[in-house]
Design an enzyme around this catalytic site. Structure first.
Site, PDB file in Angstrom:
ATOM      1  N   THR A  85       0.834  -1.212   0.000  1.00 40.43           N
ATOM      2  CA  THR A  85       0.000   0.000   0.000  1.00 40.43           C
ATOM      3  C   THR A  85       0.866   1.258   0.000  1.00 40.43           C
ATOM      4  OG1 THR A  85      -1.781  -1.108   1.169  1.00 40.43           O
ATOM      5  CG2 THR A  85      -1.745   1.294   1.299  1.00 40.43           C
ATOM      6  N   GLY A 115       2.341  -0.864   9.753  1.00 39.39           N
ATOM      7  CA  GLY A 115       1.971   0.550   9.841  1.00 39.39           C
ATOM      8  C   GLY A 115       2.145   1.290   8.521  1.00 39.39           C
ATOM      9  N   LEU A 116       1.911   0.574   7.431  1.00 37.97           N
ATOM     10  CA  LEU A 116       1.935   1.175   6.082  1.00 37.97           C
ATOM     11  C   LEU A 116       3.232   1.920   5.755  1.00 37.97           C
ATOM     12  CD1 LEU A 116      -1.723   2.509   5.596  1.00 37.97           C
ATOM     13  CD2 LEU A 116      -0.771   0.293   4.950  1.00 37.97           C
ATOM     14  N   THR A 131      -6.220  -8.445   7.135  1.00 39.83           N
ATOM     15  CA  THR A 131      -5.890  -9.196   8.361  1.00 39.83           C
ATOM     16  C   THR A 131      -6.934  -8.963   9.470  1.00 39.83           C
ATOM     17  OG1 THR A 131      -4.499  -7.372   9.054  1.00 39.83           O
ATOM     18  CG2 THR A 131      -3.406  -9.182   7.933  1.00 39.83           C
ATOM     19  N   LYS A 142     -10.755  -3.269  -1.114  1.00 37.47           N
ATOM     20  CA  LYS A 142     -10.340  -4.374  -0.228  1.00 37.47           C
ATOM     21  C   LYS A 142     -10.990  -4.228   1.136  1.00 37.47           C
ATOM     22  CE  LYS A 142      -6.294  -6.798   1.507  1.00 37.47           C
ATOM     23  NZ  LYS A 142      -4.851  -6.939   1.341  1.00 37.47           N
ATOM     24  N   GLY A 201      -4.943 -16.875   4.107  1.00 39.92           N
ATOM     25  CA  GLY A 201      -4.447 -18.217   4.428  1.00 39.92           C
ATOM     26  C   GLY A 201      -4.304 -19.154   3.255  1.00 39.92           C
ATOM     27  N   ILE A 205      -9.939 -11.231   2.349  1.00 37.77           N
ATOM     28  CA  ILE A 205      -9.992 -10.339   3.477  1.00 37.77           C
ATOM     29  C   ILE A 205      -8.612  -9.759   3.804  1.00 37.77           C
ATOM     30  CG2 ILE A 205     -11.954 -11.454   4.570  1.00 37.77           C
ATOM     31  CD1 ILE A 205     -10.062 -12.841   6.518  1.00 37.77           C
ATOM     32  N   THR A 215       0.707 -14.374   3.097  1.00 37.79           N
ATOM     33  CA  THR A 215       1.672 -14.922   4.057  1.00 37.79           C
ATOM     34  C   THR A 215       2.510 -16.058   3.459  1.00 37.79           C
ATOM     35  OG1 THR A 215       0.241 -14.251   5.862  1.00 37.79           O
ATOM     36  CG2 THR A 215       1.806 -16.008   6.350  1.00 37.79           C
ATOM     37  N   CYS A 220      -7.846   1.494   7.030  1.00 40.39           N
ATOM     38  CA  CYS A 220      -7.147   2.580   7.724  1.00 40.39           C
ATOM     39  C   CYS A 220      -8.147   3.317   8.581  1.00 40.39           C
ATOM     40  CB  CYS A 220      -6.685   3.608   6.728  1.00 40.39           C
ATOM     41  SG  CYS A 220      -5.327   3.133   5.801  1.00 40.39           S
TER      42      CYS A 220
END
Ligand code: FMN
Length: 303
Positions: free
Chosen positions: A47, A73-74, A193, A165, A244, A191, A266, A131
């Site tokens: 992002t 934290g972007l 997190t 999103k 996942g 999704i 992930t 955000c």
């Protein structure tokens, strides 16, 4: 038998339905040589925000049973440096580029989208609405009105395909998805997190500098699948599913629940070639199931 794995999300033509998820593949360059990036259906960038951000206090990631927690934290260089420093290497992969954006206000989302709109090589914009809104301090994705406002403002300044999103940290995912759809988003991805924590009992501190973070990985797959399935039955626009996905079987579960495309997150940290292996696995599955077209499986969960 010839198989067809091509799909279309808005105007984005993907040669297969497997993309890499925002924040888990950097801007592509970090993964060069570790996987065949050209084979991916699309790449979603980390992002970006209007101005550079340094991110949260470390530690910013920690492993948990069946997943990981992050509170990055972007961290990002800001839109202008992204365009100057990161776009040139992204372009050479010759795959659709989807740029994930986040703003602190509706105006900021629109401002970033406007700057990206003039860049021909960018195919899509993913609006990360996980955000907090400055005024209300709740996530934009937790509020139907704010979600619709952000989608409308981005749509009004760009012709590019817009993907919204969603955050799973809501009571009713369907109402947020519908708000985004009514506001004109071309597709929905979900999704992001799930807000979570992990504690070190020796130090009695959180394992994250930011205290809380976002849970991803296998632990969240059943939740993500359920949300994709619910949203699939409620909206008419394409859904991109994630949460996942570690192998091709996970990806197929999402497709059967209604995802037209999937994103791998992930899993990239565990195996940088995870998305590539998922693409091959899906192709092999189609061949062995004598299914010609991946689109024929979307939402085909037997109920
Ligand atoms: C380290 C890390 C960083 C992430 N950064 C972003 C981000 O910048 N923007 C975003 O929309 N999602 C971000 N995500 C969320 C992922 O894109 C994805 O939605 C989530 O991790 C669920 O998929 P997974 O279980 O396959 O990882 C991040 C996830 C991780 C693990």
């Amino acid at each position: 038998m010839r198989i067809n794995t091509k799909i279309k999300i808005g105007n984005i033509e993907m040669k297969n339905p497997v993309a890499v998820a925002s924040g888990t593949f950097g801007y592509g360059d970090e993964f060069e040589g570790l996987t065949d990036i050209k084979s991916l259906g699309a790449i979603v960038t980390k992002t970006i925000t209007l101005h550079a951000r340094v991110g949260n206090k470390p530690p910013r990631v920690t492993e948990t049973p069946a997943g990981m927690l992050n509170s990055i934290g972007l961290e990002n260089p800001g839109v202008e440096r992204f365009l100057k420093e990161k776009m040139p290497s992204l372009v050479k992969f010759k795959i659709p580029i989807i740029v994930s954006i986040a703003g602190e206000s509706t105006e900021e989302y629109a401002e970033i989208a406007k700057r990206l709109d003039s860049v021909r090589e960018i195919d899509g914009i993913e609006i990360n609405i996980s955000c907090p809104n400055i005024q209300t301090n709740e996530l934009i994705a937790q509020n139907e009105i704010l979600t619709a406002e952000v989608v409308k403002s981005v749509k009004s300044v760009t012709k590019k395909t817009v993907i919204t999103k969603l955050s799973p940290n809501v009571t009713n995912i369907v109402s947020i998805a519908k708000a985004a759809e009514s506001a004109g988003t071309d597709a929905i991805s979900l999704i992001n997190t799930i807000t979570a924590m992990a504690v070190d009992i020796k130090t009695r501190e959180s394992r994250l500098g930011n205290i809380t973070g976002g849970l991803s990985g296998p632990a969240i797959k059943p939740i993500a699948l359920h949300m994709v399935w619910k949203v699939y039955r409620s909206v008419g626009i394409p859904i991109i599913g994630m949460g996942g996905i570690m192998d091709w079987k996970d990806a197929l579960e999402f497709i059967l629940c209604g995802a037209k495309a999937v994103m791998v997150g992930t899993a990239n940290f565990v195996n940088p070639d995870a998305a590539g292996e998922i693409i091959t696995g899906i192709e092999n599955y189609l061949k062995s199931a004598r299914a010609q077209d991946i689109s024929g499986l979307v939402g085909k969960l037997r109920v």
